[in-house]
Design a protein around this motif. Sequence first.
Motif, short mmCIF file in Angstrom:
data_model
loop_
_atom_site.label_atom_id
_atom_site.label_comp_id
_atom_site.label_asym_id
_atom_site.label_seq_id
_atom_site.Cartn_x
_atom_site.Cartn_y
_atom_site.Cartn_z
N ALA A 2 -81.44 74.61 -4.85
CA ALA A 2 -81.15 75.85 -5.56
C ALA A 2 -81.69 77.05 -4.79
CB ALA A 2 -81.77 75.79 -6.96
N GLY A 3 -80.85 78.08 -4.68
CA GLY A 3 -81.21 79.27 -3.93
C GLY A 3 -80.68 79.26 -2.52
N GLY A 4 -80.31 78.08 -2.02
CA GLY A 4 -79.70 78.00 -0.70
C GLY A 4 -78.22 78.30 -0.76
N ARG A 5 -77.52 77.90 0.29
CA ARG A 5 -76.09 78.15 0.38
C ARG A 5 -75.35 76.84 0.67
NH1 ARG A 5 -74.42 83.52 -0.97
NH2 ARG A 5 -76.15 84.92 -0.45
N ASP A 46 -75.59 75.49 4.12
CA ASP A 46 -76.79 74.76 4.52
C ASP A 46 -76.52 73.26 4.56
OD1 ASP A 46 -78.02 77.24 4.47
OD2 ASP A 46 -78.99 76.89 2.53
N ARG A 87 -76.96 79.24 5.75
CA ARG A 87 -77.05 80.54 5.07
C ARG A 87 -75.68 81.21 4.93
NH1 ARG A 87 -81.11 79.95 8.49
NH2 ARG A 87 -80.18 81.24 10.10
N SER A 88 -74.63 80.40 4.86
CA SER A 88 -73.29 80.93 4.62
C SER A 88 -72.68 80.24 3.41
CB SER A 88 -72.39 80.69 5.85
OG SER A 88 -72.15 79.31 6.04
N PRO A 115 -71.07 80.01 -0.70
CA PRO A 115 -71.58 80.30 -2.04
C PRO A 115 -73.04 79.90 -2.22
CG PRO A 115 -69.43 79.23 -2.16
CD PRO A 115 -69.88 79.15 -0.73
N ARG A 116 -73.72 80.64 -3.08
CA ARG A 116 -75.10 80.33 -3.42
C ARG A 116 -75.16 79.03 -4.22
NH1 ARG A 116 -79.51 82.59 -1.35
NH2 ARG A 116 -78.70 84.70 -1.74
N LEU A 117 -76.13 78.18 -3.92
CA LEU A 117 -76.35 76.96 -4.68
C LEU A 117 -77.18 77.28 -5.91
CD1 LEU A 117 -77.12 74.56 -1.70
CD2 LEU A 117 -75.03 74.60 -3.08
N ARG A 118 -76.64 76.96 -7.09
CA ARG A 118 -77.30 77.33 -8.34
C ARG A 118 -77.47 76.10 -9.23
NH1 ARG A 118 -73.71 81.91 -10.86
NH2 ARG A 118 -75.45 81.99 -12.34
#
Length: 254
Positions: free
Chosen positions: A144-147, A150, A192-193, A195-198
């Motif tokens: 969570a918070g990564g992309r 990653d 770091r590219s 969508p954001r992982l949530r």
Amino acid sequence: MSRDRIELRTADEVARIRDACLIVHDVLEAVSGVVAPGVTTGELDALAADLTERRGARPAFKGYHGYPAVICISINDEVVHGIPSPGRRLAAGDVVGLDFGVVYKGWFGDSAVTVPVGGISTAARRLLDATRAALGAGIEAATAGGRVGDIGAAVQGLVEARGYSVVRDFVGHGIGRRLHELPQVPNFGAARSGPRLRPGMILAIEPMVNAGGPDVRVLGDGWTAVTVDGSLSAHFEHTVAITEDGPEILTRPS
């Protein structure tokens, strides 16, 4: 539910997806356990169908865009989407990709393993080990918070460091109420590219790794993808939930 957005699942929904995923795990374990020289891929498909029905689930793949079987079985240079046949027998030394999914009470699960048929070559064993490790690296990066990027960067980095190549024509995906949801989850790309992982995202992470080059072609059956250069290929996959406490593999008993 929108088809053009990334869905975030509640704890109850994740639990329902886990129920589907554990059926996938159990069926794959059983099918993998009977892989042996002389067994036909049609027999493996029939076993997967029977076990799925006994669990009260439906095959996720059969009929999907016209796919004719319950499980995808890909041998040696076949990357994905191999069609089982009663006339095709496994031989000692083969490596066999088993890709399987179910829908259970409206929720989907999806997983894949590549297994040896009897004794296999050292080269084949190393490919399987690398692909399994690449899946582990991709899952570890799914925080969570990564992309999303990653995940692909972790997979690609491990695979290429070991001298193999990542297939680019097929990617992982979101999963939940449908077999394929957003986002796409490539096995390559830049960290770091994307969508954001949530928390609440459910991803099918599935490295497909070739011993030779990355290029594939689809055979005349319209489904079976093979390596262009004839090299061996391997495929491993888990359905994974993004949580505040790290990635949770749903297609494996806790």
